[in-house]
Design a protein around this motif. Structure first.
Motif, short mmCIF file in Angstrom:
data_model
loop_
_atom_site.label_atom_id
_atom_site.label_comp_id
_atom_site.label_asym_id
_atom_site.label_seq_id
_atom_site.Cartn_x
_atom_site.Cartn_y
_atom_site.Cartn_z
N THR A 228 0.83 -1.20 0.00
CA THR A 228 0.00 0.00 0.00
C THR A 228 0.87 1.25 0.00
N ARG A 229 1.90 1.24 0.82
CA ARG A 229 2.82 2.39 0.85
C ARG A 229 3.55 2.53 -0.48
N GLU A 232 1.18 4.11 -3.06
CA GLU A 232 1.00 5.55 -2.89
C GLU A 232 2.17 6.33 -3.51
N ASP A 236 2.34 8.85 -6.94
CA ASP A 236 2.90 10.20 -6.91
C ASP A 236 3.96 10.39 -8.00
#
Length: 289
Positions: A228-229, A232, A236
């Motif tokens: 999940t990190r 993200e 970006d």
């Protein structure tokens, strides 16, 4: 046989038309300093970089020597052969002088000899410097949202499961928290399970200077948190890169994050913000004393 992907709880379905490929190195670079990411992975031709760093040379030599050691037949994996492989792969790049390089060459030989003496090196790894890749989505049942990929130092098999091993030669001895919190190791575990079709939950950091082994056992949930990190950060950097391609301002989209690391950043010669952050380190100053 239950599929590895079902055991881990990740979705490896047919990927959509456009997925962002990310590696631990790319994600870490963007998270630390978007400007460095742009200079390294986006700008072409690649901007001017610094020369080689002695601590990187030392780490590369040890990695290459251990890779070559495990390429040998088990009976030839002796401490003496490990030390000889350090000499065969040695380079002086980044060291202050020949005397300093010789000291660290001797130190590297001692590290690998002790490693072979105190660890069972007879099993043949499943992978050495193995490239692994997988389309994934942190949310079960969803189509893949990115492709994770990277090169693992070593992949062992124990009791039917894969184990990710990463060699460390830095000053600080790693601990279980570092192994568990390493996004790179978690991504390698997920990608290795997909590539080699075997479960993978255990990750290990092998610290050559001390002989310490820091290990962690991941669960499906802990691996999902890492993904999940990663997702993200991947989103970006994708947006920033696409906007730059469409004519956006690179200075705004990829801002510099000045800090202590600017003193040894490879792209310091091409980054005014980094030059202003502090004095440059000499190529050998990051070596352990």
């Amino acid at each position: 046989m239950v599929r590895v992907v079902e055991q881990l709880g990740f979705e490896f379905a047919v990927e959509p038309r456009r997925l962002t490929k990310v590696s631990p190195a790319r994600l870490a670079t963007f998270a630390d300093c978007p400007r460095r990411y742009r200079l390294n992975y986006v700008d072409r031709p690649t901007p001017v970089r610094t020369g080689p760093w002695a601590h990187s040379t030392l780490g590369a030599v040890v990695h290459n020597a251990l890779r070559a050691l495990f390429d040998l037949e088990p009976e030839r994996r002796t401490p003496e052969r490990a030390a000889a492989l350090v000499s065969e792969h040695w380079q002086d790049a980044g060291f202050e002088n020949a005397e300093q390089a010789a000291r660290y060459r001797a130190r590297a030989k001692a590290w690998v000899m002790e490693y072979v003496e105190h660890n069972d090196v007879s099993p043949t790894p499943i992978g050495l410097e193995r490239w692994v890749s997988a389309p994934v989505n942190p949310e079960p049942g969803r189509p893949p949202s990115m492709i994770i990929e990277g090169r693992a130092d070593r992949i062992d098999e124990r009791d039917g499961e894969l184990v990710i091993i990463d060699y460390k030669t830095g000053k600080r001895e790693p601990d279980e928290y570092e192994a568990r919190s390493s996004q790179a190791l978690a991504m390698y575990a997920v990608a290795a399970a997909r590539t080699l079709r075997r479960p993978c939950h255990r990750v290990e950091l092998h610290h050559l200077p001390t002989g310490a082994i820091a290990a962690a056992e991941h669960t499906g949930e802990s691996l999902r948190r890492h993904l999940t990190r990663a997702e993200e950060t991947a989103e970006d950097l994708r947006v920033a890169t696409d906007t730059l391609t469409a004519g956006g301002d690179g200075e705004v989209l990829f801002p510099a994050e000045p800090g202590i690391r600017c003193s040894w950043c490879d792209f310091r010669p091409s980054c005014p913000a980094g030059q202003q952050a502090g004095p440059a380190k000499k190529p050998w100053e990051l070596l352990a004393p």
